[in-house]
Write a protein that holds these residues in place. Structure first.
Motif, PDB file in Angstrom:
ATOM      1  N   LYS A 171       0.809  -1.058  -0.069  1.00 25.09           N
ATOM      2  CA  LYS A 171       0.036   0.125   0.105  1.00 25.09           C
ATOM      3  C   LYS A 171       0.688   1.147  -0.135  1.00 25.09           C
ATOM      4  O   LYS A 171       0.484   2.381  -0.503  1.00 25.09           O
ATOM      5  N   TYR A 172       2.188   1.153   0.593  1.00 25.18           N
ATOM      6  CA  TYR A 172       2.777   2.456   0.641  1.00 25.18           C
ATOM      7  C   TYR A 172       3.614   2.773  -0.582  1.00 25.18           C
ATOM      8  O   TYR A 172       4.218   3.849  -0.454  1.00 25.18           O
ATOM      9  N   VAL A 173       3.617   1.764  -1.383  1.00 24.89           N
ATOM     10  CA  VAL A 173       4.572   1.923  -2.558  1.00 24.89           C
ATOM     11  C   VAL A 173       3.702   3.031  -3.468  1.00 24.89           C
ATOM     12  O   VAL A 173       2.528   2.483  -3.926  1.00 24.89           O
ATOM     13  N   LYS A 174       4.299   4.023  -3.869  1.00 26.14           N
ATOM     14  CA  LYS A 174       3.605   5.156  -4.802  1.00 26.14           C
ATOM     15  C   LYS A 174       4.101   4.562  -6.336  1.00 26.14           C
ATOM     16  O   LYS A 174       5.111   4.373  -6.572  1.00 26.14           O
ATOM     17  N   THR A 175       3.157   4.560  -7.127  1.00 28.40           N
ATOM     18  CA  THR A 175       3.333   4.131  -8.416  1.00 28.40           C
ATOM     19  C   THR A 175       3.012   5.282  -9.111  1.00 28.40           C
ATOM     20  O   THR A 175       2.424   6.220  -9.043  1.00 28.40           O
ATOM     21  N   ALA A 176       3.618   5.039 -10.806  1.00 26.43           N
ATOM     22  CA  ALA A 176       3.407   6.389 -11.559  1.00 26.43           C
ATOM     23  C   ALA A 176       2.486   6.112 -12.324  1.00 26.43           C
ATOM     24  O   ALA A 176       1.983   4.896 -12.539  1.00 26.43           O
ATOM     25  N   VAL A 216       1.973   0.348 -13.973  1.00 17.98           N
ATOM     26  CA  VAL A 216       2.360   1.117 -13.007  1.00 17.98           C
ATOM     27  C   VAL A 216       3.462   2.076 -13.076  1.00 17.98           C
ATOM     28  O   VAL A 216       3.789   2.686 -12.131  1.00 17.98           O
ATOM     29  N   CYS A 223       6.625   1.577 -14.195  1.00 25.14           N
ATOM     30  CA  CYS A 223       7.796   1.231 -13.484  1.00 25.14           C
ATOM     31  C   CYS A 223       9.032   1.629 -14.540  1.00 25.14           C
ATOM     32  O   CYS A 223      10.114   1.872 -14.217  1.00 25.14           O
ATOM     33  N   THR A 261      -0.195  12.341 -15.735  1.00 25.06           N
ATOM     34  CA  THR A 261      -0.154  12.445 -14.303  1.00 25.06           C
ATOM     35  C   THR A 261      -1.633  11.961 -13.838  1.00 25.06           C
ATOM     36  O   THR A 261      -2.596  12.364 -14.623  1.00 25.06           O
TER      37      THR A 261
END
Lengths: 189, 579
Positions: free
Chosen positions: B515-520, B559, B561, B578
């Motif tokens: 959950k804490y991983v911010k994806t682009a 996501v 990467c 964005t």
């Protein structure tokens, strides 16, 4: 009489929530209910199936070929994969979304686009809907599961409010409104 | 109160109501949720242990101290915990202790389908086996009483279909059980030969008493119906038998598969015309029947392989098939795969590109074996990558060390990779070990482990420093790379393979599903620039496909990467808008 529902799709599409909501509603209607799913390896983008069975007394937690009253498919190809589980006179409710499996992605196989038509010519009853668009309209592509559940809900003589109540009791508070909207859109498609 | 529960939640509820105070487990499908649900109860001290042996011994320690305790694991986990199991059979327990173990017939998420009932027989420990969630709840609760009455740990046998099926459970309230006093008793608890010789006698006497108990145990029950067919069955097979036959046959339902109720079996056999034993996997009950002089129909009709269903039973009895419709077009397989943005993909791409021999291990990253990467050469069991590469290199020509690596996840390394690395350093093989540190136990559904810095409740906890640990073991070459940085990965792999001593590469990036991983934002393909070389597709990313003669990125999966973008020779993969 036991009613058999299969929920099929691709790991990550949210079939677990759909079966949870369905189970809660059926239990509150006084049925004996069994819901069977497989966790773990199959979650990682693989083909997933969930069995929901209800009636006066249910023994087996799983559904086998020729037994399903309904197949609720979150993806087109998956409907075809599990079609043999449908009983004679059963119905497939399918999301027209196509998600390429790895053999298609790497060019080892073709996505069989006319597979639903093929099943129709064999006499299978199919309702195909664009659940992805409805989910987007509701506010999230993730709500495909609830849109489809609403299509299934229409088949049962269970009051609309019971489903809404299940959503309110099951879904995290910040997603309740979005899911209620998705259910409404699916129900009235 | 009536609720729908998966079997594992029902086990947790039963143990909770039975007064459990301590649980220690290692995650493993399909057993994981037992401990996750127990962790929700404040009265239960709940922990993830580094492995099943530690978990079992910790639970035993809690029992010794006087608190009702449990541990949970999958079938292959019991292989790891077999050492304490066999001897705690000799010591017995102080407060009740339940060992919950889930078999996985049909290997939905496992590397073998061993039938661990063999362990109950070999270790001489009683076993209970529920067939649905209500029984899972009742048996778990009762297991504590049986454990204390007979002074032994009790095995609770789950299987995938019981563990992961929801059915109705009628729950009650928790009973608070005061701790039993701990009393020093060397003759019972110090298993050195002089004591163990005496304790073996106790074990045999206990088995005799348990055999008597099995005859009247309420979990073994006879359901008389038609007497043409009599079926002895247990677990989920019971549900399939009832589905097919209802009241038309008679059933002896075994809820306690070890020790088996011999008189009950003989008595049941007398009442029916043809005797069947229907059990998944090994012919345990069947063999026992034969030892009693009976001649049931069993494995000759019901396979030793995989799991059963109502269809299996119907077919074996030549009952009519249910008509169904099949599409003529074969649906392409949809195997599980590494997620879009999975940090393991980058390092596997580098290994695959350089045709490295990869000794693999157990976890999400086993999926690196799937095409198109096809990067893995073997997977055996937890930790076997690091132990295996040592032997592999010792027995190979010197050149092999320049093209062989071991890969192992952070949790698996904690579980049983450390000792293998000690062996590498101690016995001196020039091994290159890659620790795929995604900061979570991934495949089983995101459990914390000693490298993450958090405990089962998500609270801050002790954190193993992987780099320092490897150095302390004696590995001098330890380096960290970001698996999204393909150039750095390739350089690290090449350099460490060339090095004349063992090394560890830590490929570090948290699981993209955390959950804490911010994806682009999702990437886009510039159709003008794309020359259809399909280089991006060699990664096996589910978000990248080929549509209308050009690469295509699925915006619902990507996501951002950018690993695919780094491979594109024409800069055709561009950043998305964005969010």
């Amino acid at each position: 009489m036991t009613t058999n529902i299969m929920i099929v799709g691709v790991g990550g599409q949210g079939s677990l929530l759909a079966s949870k909501l369905l189970g809660a509603v059926l239990l509150s209607e006084g049925y004996d209910v069994k819901v069977s799913e497989v966790h773990g390896m199959s979650q990682r983008g693989g083909s997933v199936e969930t069995y929901v069975r209800f009636g006066e007394k249910v023994y087996s937690p799983i559904i086998t070929e020729g037994e399903a009253d309904y197949i609720l498919s979150f993806e087109k190809l998956e409907a075809a994969r599990w079609a043999a589980y449908l009983k004679q006179g059963g119905e497939i409710i399918v999301n027209t979304q196509e998600i390429d499996p790895m053999p298609v992605i790497i060019g080892k196989a073709e996505y069989p686009t006319s597979i639903l038509e093929e099943l129709k010519t064999k006499g299978v009853k199919i309702e195909a809907i664009d659940a992805l668009s409805a989910a987007e309209k509701a506010g999230s592509v993730k709500a495909v599961n609830v849109v489809l559940l609403a299509r299934l809900a229409k088949r049962f003589a269970i009051p609309y409010g019971k489903w809404i109540e299940a959503i309110e009791n099951t879904v995290a508070p910040k997603f309740v409104e979005m899911n209620k909207k998705a259910f409404e859109l699916g129900y009235n498609l | 109160m009536k609720q729908l529960m998966i079997g594992n939640k029902a086990v947790a509820r039963g143990l909770y109501e039975g007064g459990i105070k301590f649980v220690s487990s290692y995650p493993g499908t399909p057993s994981t949720e037992i401990t996750e649900f127990l962790a929700k109860y404040d009265e239960v001290k709940s922990e993830w242990a580094p492995n099943e042996k530690v978990a079992t011994e910790a639970a035993f320690g809690a029992s010794l101290a006087g608190a009702r305790s449990a541990c949970a694991m999958k079938h292959v986990g019991l292989n790891v915990a077999a050492d304490p199991l066999f001897t705690l059979s000799y010591t017995g327990v102080n407060a009740g202790m339940v060992i919950c173990v889930a078999d996985d017939p049909a290997m939905h998420s496992s590397q073998n389908e061993q039938d661990y009932r063999h362990y109950a027989i070999a270790a001489k420990v009683p076993m209970l086996e529920p067939s649905n969630s209500q029984e899972a709840y009742e048996f778990s609760k009762a297991a504590f009483d049986i454990s204390e009455k007979f002074d032994t740990a009790v095995l609770l046998r789950m299987c995938t279909r019981v563990a992961h099926s929801q059915s109705v459970v009628d729950t009650a309230e928790r009973v608070e059980i005061p701790n039993k006093p701990y009393v020093k008793n060397g003759a019972k608890y110090i298993m050195m030969p002089a004591n163990a010789i005496k304790r073996h006698v106790v074990v045999e006497d206990r088995m005799k008493a348990l055999r008597e108990y099995a005859e009247t145990c309420p979990f073994n029950r006879v359901e008389m119906g038609g007497t043409e067919i009599g079926i002895i069955t247990s677990g989920t097979s019971y549900q399939y038998v009832k589905e097919v036959f209802g009241e038309r046959s008679s059933v002896l339902k075994i809820g306690m598969p070890n020790p088996l109720p011999e008189k009950l079996i003989l008595d049941f056999a007398k009442k029916v015309k043809t005797l069947y034993v229907i059990e998944e996997l090994e012919p345990i009950i069947e063999t026992h029947c034969r030892n009693l002089g009976l001649n049931p129909i069993g494995k000759e009709k019901f396979s030793i392989l995989g799991e059963f269903s109502q269809q299996t039973i119907s077919a074996a009895f030549n009952l009519p098939e249910k008509p169904s419709v099949k599409a003529d077009t074969v649906a392409p397989a949809r195997p599980p795969m590494m997620c879009a943005g999975c940090p393991h993909r980058g390092i596997y791409y580098v290994l695959s590109k350089n045709k490295i021999t990869v000794l693999g291990d157990i976890g999400c990253y086993t999926l690196g074996a799937q095409p198109p990467l096809s990067a893995v050469d073997y997977t055996l069991c937890m930790g076997a990558s690091v132990s295996g590469i040592h032997g592999f290199l010792k027995a190979s020509e010197k050149d092999a060390q320049k093209k062989t690596v071991a890969v192992i996840g952070d949790s698996t390394f904690m579980h049983s990779g450390i000792t293998g690395l000690v062996n590498v350093a101690y016995n001196g093989s020039n091994s290159t070990v890659i620790i795929l540190d995604n900061s979570i136990t991934g495949m089983t559904g995101h459990q914390q482990n000693p490298t993450t810095g958090y405990n089962i409740k998500g609270d801050p906890a002790g954190k193993v420093d992987l780099e320092a640990l490897c150095r302390a073991i004696g590995i001098r070459r330890v380096r960290v790379v970001d698996p999204y940085d393909l150039k750095a990965c390739e350089a690290a792999v090449k350099e460490e393979l060339e090095a004349d001593e063992p090394s560890v590469i830590i490929s570090r990036r948290p699981c993209v599903l955390l959950k804490y991983v911010k994806t682009a934002p999702a990437l886009k393909v510039n159709k003008e620039k794309c020359r259809a070389c399909k280089k991006c597709m060699s990664l096996g990313c589910p978000a990248v496909s080929f549509k209308n003669g050009k690469a295509h990125i699925d915006a619902t999966l990507c996501v951002g990467c950018e690993v695919c973008g780094k491979l594109c020779p024409f800069d055709a993969i561009e950043k998305g808008d964005t969010l």
